[in-house]
Design a protein around this motif. Structure first.
Motif, PDB file in Angstrom:
ATOM      1  N   ILE A   2       0.860  -1.178   0.000  1.00 56.85           N
ATOM      2  CA  ILE A   2       0.000   0.000   0.000  1.00 56.85           C
ATOM      3  C   ILE A   2       0.900   1.233   0.000  1.00 56.85           C
ATOM      4  O   ILE A   2       1.822   1.321   0.795  1.00 56.85           O
ATOM      5  N   GLU A   3       0.602   2.165  -0.909  1.00 57.54           N
ATOM      6  CA  GLU A   3       1.344   3.425  -0.981  1.00 57.54           C
ATOM      7  C   GLU A   3       0.352   4.579  -0.896  1.00 57.54           C
ATOM      8  O   GLU A   3      -0.708   4.523  -1.514  1.00 57.54           O
ATOM      9  N   THR A   4       0.711   5.610  -0.159  1.00 54.79           N
ATOM     10  CA  THR A   4      -0.139   6.789  -0.070  1.00 54.79           C
ATOM     11  C   THR A   4       0.627   8.024  -0.517  1.00 54.79           C
ATOM     12  O   THR A   4       1.858   8.052  -0.473  1.00 54.79           O
ATOM     13  N   SER A   5      -0.129   9.046  -0.937  1.00 51.96           N
ATOM     14  CA  SER A   5       0.500  10.315  -1.303  1.00 51.96           C
ATOM     15  C   SER A   5      -0.548  11.422  -1.273  1.00 51.96           C
ATOM     16  O   SER A   5      -1.748  11.166  -1.294  1.00 51.96           O
ATOM     17  N   LEU A  15      -5.917  13.102  -1.510  1.00 52.84           N
ATOM     18  CA  LEU A  15      -4.998  12.022  -1.144  1.00 52.84           C
ATOM     19  C   LEU A  15      -5.214  10.856  -2.080  1.00 52.84           C
ATOM     20  O   LEU A  15      -6.318  10.642  -2.592  1.00 52.84           O
ATOM     21  N   THR A  16      -4.149  10.113  -2.307  1.00 51.09           N
ATOM     22  CA  THR A  16      -4.273   8.880  -3.086  1.00 51.09           C
ATOM     23  C   THR A  16      -3.745   7.719  -2.252  1.00 51.09           C
ATOM     24  O   THR A  16      -2.853   7.885  -1.414  1.00 51.09           O
ATOM     25  N   ILE A  17      -4.318   6.578  -2.518  1.00 55.05           N
ATOM     26  CA  ILE A  17      -3.836   5.346  -1.921  1.00 55.05           C
ATOM     27  C   ILE A  17      -3.810   4.305  -3.027  1.00 55.05           C
ATOM     28  O   ILE A  17      -4.805   4.108  -3.717  1.00 55.05           O
ATOM     29  N   ARG A  18      -2.658   3.706  -3.219  1.00 52.44           N
ATOM     30  CA  ARG A  18      -2.491   2.693  -4.261  1.00 52.44           C
ATOM     31  C   ARG A  18      -2.332   1.340  -3.580  1.00 52.44           C
ATOM     32  O   ARG A  18      -1.469   1.161  -2.726  1.00 52.44           O
ATOM     33  N   VAL A  19      -3.189   0.406  -3.973  1.00 54.55           N
ATOM     34  CA  VAL A  19      -3.185  -0.937  -3.398  1.00 54.55           C
ATOM     35  C   VAL A  19      -2.688  -1.910  -4.463  1.00 54.55           C
ATOM     36  O   VAL A  19      -3.206  -1.921  -5.580  1.00 54.55           O
ATOM     37  N   VAL A  47     -10.437  11.396  -1.395  1.00 55.62           N
ATOM     38  CA  VAL A  47      -9.437  10.336  -1.549  1.00 55.62           C
ATOM     39  C   VAL A  47      -9.686   9.573  -2.847  1.00 55.62           C
ATOM     40  O   VAL A  47     -10.827   9.262  -3.190  1.00 55.62           O
ATOM     41  N   LEU A  48      -8.599   9.294  -3.538  1.00 57.02           N
ATOM     42  CA  LEU A  48      -8.635   8.457  -4.733  1.00 57.02           C
ATOM     43  C   LEU A  48      -7.959   7.135  -4.401  1.00 57.02           C
ATOM     44  O   LEU A  48      -6.772   7.106  -4.071  1.00 57.02           O
ATOM     45  N   TRP A  49      -8.728   6.052  -4.457  1.00 56.84           N
ATOM     46  CA  TRP A  49      -8.194   4.706  -4.240  1.00 56.84           C
ATOM     47  C   TRP A  49      -7.810   4.137  -5.601  1.00 56.84           C
ATOM     48  O   TRP A  49      -8.675   3.886  -6.439  1.00 56.84           O
ATOM     49  N   ASP A  50      -6.523   3.962  -5.837  1.00 57.65           N
ATOM     50  CA  ASP A  50      -6.035   3.387  -7.089  1.00 57.65           C
ATOM     51  C   ASP A  50      -5.933   1.881  -6.898  1.00 57.65           C
ATOM     52  O   ASP A  50      -5.011   1.368  -6.266  1.00 57.65           O
ATOM     53  N   LEU A  51      -6.899   1.183  -7.460  1.00 59.69           N
ATOM     54  CA  LEU A  51      -6.984  -0.272  -7.300  1.00 59.69           C
ATOM     55  C   LEU A  51      -6.638  -1.009  -8.589  1.00 59.69           C
ATOM     56  O   LEU A  51      -6.922  -2.203  -8.720  1.00 59.69           O
ATOM     57  N   SER A  84     -12.757   5.430  -6.723  1.00 65.59           N
ATOM     58  CA  SER A  84     -11.952   4.229  -6.962  1.00 65.59           C
ATOM     59  C   SER A  84     -11.545   4.219  -8.420  1.00 65.59           C
ATOM     60  O   SER A  84     -12.366   4.452  -9.309  1.00 65.59           O
ATOM     61  N   LEU A  85     -10.276   3.949  -8.669  1.00 68.37           N
ATOM     62  CA  LEU A  85      -9.735   3.853 -10.019  1.00 68.37           C
ATOM     63  C   LEU A  85      -9.464   2.383 -10.285  1.00 68.37           C
ATOM     64  O   LEU A  85      -8.720   1.741  -9.532  1.00 68.37           O
ATOM     65  N   LEU A  86     -10.077   1.852 -11.355  1.00 66.78           N
ATOM     66  CA  LEU A  86     -10.029   0.417 -11.609  1.00 66.78           C
ATOM     67  C   LEU A  86      -9.488   0.097 -12.990  1.00 66.78           C
ATOM     68  O   LEU A  86      -9.449   0.952 -13.870  1.00 66.78           O
ATOM     69  N   LEU A  87      -9.118  -1.154 -13.148  1.00 69.62           N
ATOM     70  CA  LEU A  87      -8.458  -1.596 -14.379  1.00 69.62           C
ATOM     71  C   LEU A  87      -9.433  -1.968 -15.492  1.00 69.62           C
ATOM     72  O   LEU A  87      -9.162  -1.739 -16.664  1.00 69.62           O
ATOM     73  N   ASP A  88     -10.580  -2.573 -15.138  1.00 73.53           N
ATOM     74  CA  ASP A  88     -11.471  -3.077 -16.181  1.00 73.53           C
ATOM     75  C   ASP A  88     -12.933  -3.009 -15.753  1.00 73.53           C
ATOM     76  O   ASP A  88     -13.250  -2.654 -14.623  1.00 73.53           O
ATOM     77  N   ASP A  89     -13.815  -3.375 -16.679  1.00 71.72           N
ATOM     78  CA  ASP A  89     -15.252  -3.280 -16.438  1.00 71.72           C
ATOM     79  C   ASP A  89     -15.735  -4.198 -15.318  1.00 71.72           C
ATOM     80  O   ASP A  89     -16.660  -3.845 -14.584  1.00 71.72           O
ATOM     81  N   GLY A  90     -15.127  -5.371 -15.158  1.00 77.38           N
ATOM     82  CA  GLY A  90     -15.519  -6.282 -14.083  1.00 77.38           C
ATOM     83  C   GLY A  90     -15.259  -5.665 -12.720  1.00 77.38           C
ATOM     84  O   GLY A  90     -16.119  -5.700 -11.833  1.00 77.38           O
ATOM     85  N   ALA A  91     -14.090  -5.096 -12.549  1.00 78.58           N
ATOM     86  CA  ALA A  91     -13.749  -4.439 -11.292  1.00 78.58           C
ATOM     87  C   ALA A  91     -14.610  -3.194 -11.093  1.00 78.58           C
ATOM     88  O   ALA A  91     -15.024  -2.882  -9.976  1.00 78.58           O
ATOM     89  N   LEU A  92     -14.909  -2.508 -12.190  1.00 80.37           N
ATOM     90  CA  LEU A  92     -15.761  -1.319 -12.129  1.00 80.37           C
ATOM     91  C   LEU A  92     -17.148  -1.679 -11.610  1.00 80.37           C
ATOM     92  O   LEU A  92     -17.719  -0.988 -10.767  1.00 80.37           O
TER      93      LEU A  92
END
Length: 126
Positions: A2-5, A15-19, A47-51, A84-92
């Motif tokens: 987990i990274e935050t910034s 704030l962002t958090i990358r998991v 907060v932006l969660w980068d997943l 939440s920032l996601l990679l694909d439609d399933g995660a979305l």
């Protein structure tokens, strides 16, 4: 991992958090504890969660409830935007389910995106 910034775009701070591991309710709690190192987190900064690099395959409704339980530890985050920032439609789809799951437990504006720019624009909008 987990990274935050803390980021700023055109005068808008968030704030962002990358998991980068399996997403669970417990991991979300650990992430919030890390975000709590920023004084503005408890006061309600968006907060932006980068997943995008996270594994959401086992994130269940029980994890969603645990996530909402963790949110109650931060009353300053009521009615705050969380993207939440996601990679694909399933995660979305999963993230959109979470965005409305038992929202009455902890009212917070939650929305999911596939593009960073779209997420930041939504976070910054009044």
């Amino acid at each position: 991992m987990i990274e935050t910034s803390r980021l700023s775009r055109n005068g808008f701070n968030f704030l962002t958090i990358r998991v980068k591991e399996l997403l669970t309710g417990e991991l979300v709690g650990r992430g919030m504890a890390l975000l709590n190192n920023y004084p503005e987190f408890g006061r309600g900064i968006p907060v932006l969660w980068d997943l995008r690099a996270s594994d959401l395959s086992r994130y269940t409704t029980r994890d969603m409830e645990e996530t909402n339980d963790h949110l109650t530890e931060y009353p300053g985050r009521l009615n705050v935007k969380s993207a939440s920032l996601l990679l694909d439609d399933g995660a979305l789809f999963l993230a959109r389910l979470w965005s409305v799951y038992r929202i009455e437990q902890f009212p917070q504006e939650r929305k999911a995106f596939l593009k960073f720019e779209d997420a930041v624009s939504w976070l910054a909008a009044e």
